[in-house]
Design a protein around this motif. Sequence first.
Motif, PDB file in Angstrom:
ATOM      1  N   LEU A  81      45.085  13.639  11.946  1.00  0.00           N
ATOM      2  CA  LEU A  81      44.783  12.208  11.990  1.00  0.00           C
ATOM      3  C   LEU A  81      43.517  11.888  11.196  1.00  0.00           C
ATOM      4  O   LEU A  81      43.442  10.852  10.532  1.00  0.00           O
ATOM      5  N   ALA A  84      44.463  12.094   7.539  1.00  0.00           N
ATOM      6  CA  ALA A  84      45.274  10.925   7.189  1.00  0.00           C
ATOM      7  C   ALA A  84      44.411   9.691   6.999  1.00  0.00           C
ATOM      8  O   ALA A  84      44.578   8.942   6.035  1.00  0.00           O
ATOM      9  N   ALA A  85      43.468   9.476   7.905  1.00  0.00           N
ATOM     10  CA  ALA A  85      42.579   8.312   7.802  1.00  0.00           C
ATOM     11  C   ALA A  85      41.716   8.407   6.541  1.00  0.00           C
ATOM     12  O   ALA A  85      41.528   7.417   5.828  1.00  0.00           O
ATOM     13  N   ALA A  88      43.902   7.697   3.501  1.00  0.00           N
ATOM     14  CA  ALA A  88      44.245   6.269   3.418  1.00  0.00           C
ATOM     15  C   ALA A  88      43.078   5.450   2.882  1.00  0.00           C
ATOM     16  O   ALA A  88      43.290   4.465   2.172  1.00  0.00           O
ATOM     17  N   ARG A  89      41.850   5.859   3.184  1.00  0.00           N
ATOM     18  CA  ARG A  89      40.674   5.136   2.672  1.00  0.00           C
ATOM     19  C   ARG A  89      40.551   5.251   1.151  1.00  0.00           C
ATOM     20  O   ARG A  89      39.945   4.408   0.504  1.00  0.00           O
ATOM     21  N   ARG A 110      51.951   7.127   7.974  1.00  0.00           N
ATOM     22  CA  ARG A 110      51.737   6.185   9.080  1.00  0.00           C
ATOM     23  C   ARG A 110      50.493   5.326   8.829  1.00  0.00           C
ATOM     24  O   ARG A 110      50.476   4.145   9.164  1.00  0.00           O
ATOM     25  N   CYS A 111      49.462   5.919   8.238  1.00  0.00           N
ATOM     26  CA  CYS A 111      48.238   5.175   7.939  1.00  0.00           C
ATOM     27  C   CYS A 111      48.415   4.191   6.784  1.00  0.00           C
ATOM     28  O   CYS A 111      47.597   3.297   6.608  1.00  0.00           O
TER      29      CYS A 111
END
Length: 163
Positions: A81, A84-85, A88-89, A110-111
Amino acid sequence: MLNEERRRVIIETLTRDGRVLVADLAKQFHTSQVTIRKDLEILHAHGQIHRTHGGALPAREGMLEDPTLREKEKLHRKEKLQIAAAAARMVKSGQVLILDSGTTTTAIARCLRDFQNLTIITNAVNIAVELSGSDVDVILRAAACEKIPSPWWVPLPKRPCGG
């Protein structure tokens, strides 16, 4: 009727009758067979049904889902997670990304669901399903393109992904 409501009714009908047919469901819901096929593919990808030619059968326990994938999703969940975060940034509107199959890349997908003007190229059906219903454009690529019906083939842009 909302997509999710229609899919729930499909599962209820399947449970009651033991099978469903695309043509019958299209008539029942006053929608196209293409829409029903898409619903069945999504339900199949989630392991809720077993997709067959012209319809669907109930999912058999353990038949559709790879238990190792479910186990891998739980392993190092916190780290996946965080990755992923962070990934995504780094993404910006207008980019084209390639996501390979895997549990970390699924977490990244998902992100990215809330992005607009973003294209994801993937070979993973579960990632395509994760992004269905979002504003992200998805190109699902397969290894044996010559065996795929032409509507599934999408030409790639001639420019590099980053440019």
